[in-house]
Design a protein around this motif. Sequence first.
Motif, PDB file in Angstrom:
ATOM      1  N   LYS A  87      -5.152  -7.028  40.592  1.00  8.22           N
ATOM      2  CA  LYS A  87      -6.354  -7.677  41.235  1.00  8.22           C
ATOM      3  C   LYS A  87      -7.043  -8.351  39.991  1.00  8.22           C
ATOM      4  N   VAL A  98     -15.197  -3.331  35.785  1.00  2.22           N
ATOM      5  CA  VAL A  98     -14.365  -2.426  36.325  1.00  2.22           C
ATOM      6  C   VAL A  98     -15.003  -0.870  35.990  1.00  2.22           C
ATOM      7  N   LEU A 145     -15.492 -10.511  39.665  1.00  5.42           N
ATOM      8  CA  LEU A 145     -14.780  -9.301  40.199  1.00  5.42           C
ATOM      9  C   LEU A 145     -15.376  -8.201  39.947  1.00  5.42           C
ATOM     10  N   LEU A 204     -14.307  -3.975  40.475  1.00  6.81           N
ATOM     11  CA  LEU A 204     -13.078  -3.147  40.775  1.00  6.81           C
ATOM     12  C   LEU A 204     -13.373  -2.008  40.427  1.00  6.81           C
ATOM     13  N   CYS A 250      -9.317   2.989  45.664  1.00  9.27           N
ATOM     14  CA  CYS A 250      -9.757   1.799  44.896  1.00  9.27           C
ATOM     15  C   CYS A 250     -10.309   0.857  45.489  1.00  9.27           C
ATOM     16  N   TRP A 305     -12.278  -3.410  45.742  1.00 10.22           N
ATOM     17  CA  TRP A 305     -12.518  -4.642  44.803  1.00 10.22           C
ATOM     18  C   TRP A 305     -13.046  -5.708  45.924  1.00 10.22           C
TER      19      TRP A 305
END
Length: 206
Positions: free
Chosen positions: A45, A126, A153, A155, A201, A203
């Motif tokens: 990802k 992240v 993004l 995550l 997880c 995202w």
Amino acid sequence: MKKNGAINEWHGMRARVGGRFLNSGLRRLAERLVMGDARDVLDEKLLARLRGDEQVLDAGAGSGYYSLRIAGRLPLGRVHCLDSSGDMLALLIKKASRLGLAGRIVRIESDAARSGLPDSSMDASVSFGLMHELPDPEPVLDELLRVLKPGGLILVGDFSREFAHRHPGAHGGYDPDQFRALLARKGVKDLEVTRMKKWVCAWGTR
């Protein structure tokens, strides 16, 4: 007073011993066999999409298990490694130096909900294995989103509800529906959630 708000802090001897395990081959073997390796999601990802010049925030970076993997793909970028434990960050920097990656690491010793980074300055945010140790994970999620550029993004990975040891006063682990509802409420777009053995997880994009 706990700088990170976390119930289970990593400082001193615990950081020096535990930090080495958390960034070791033994951990990788344990995750592959028992827990499921969230690095698979990270690779697919995030890492597969990097150009090499991005700015990435890793909240709860610890001794660099994920940060160093990201840094290896950023010859012109930086990983901003945020953790409340100076001991853990010292281990991260030491290993980054051995790998020739120190110039790609920015050390931030602070509460995970207060990175000090400018708004909309990161291409990706992240965090792995941090949320279950916090009394209230939402301020950290707010910070991960605040620093993201539009379309950037996010995550996040953490232990599943039944696997994570729940320290008194800490949130504990998640199930997929919880993760999905939490991030949807924060306005995360293109949201996806997966379960990998003992990991959950999620995202999406800002």
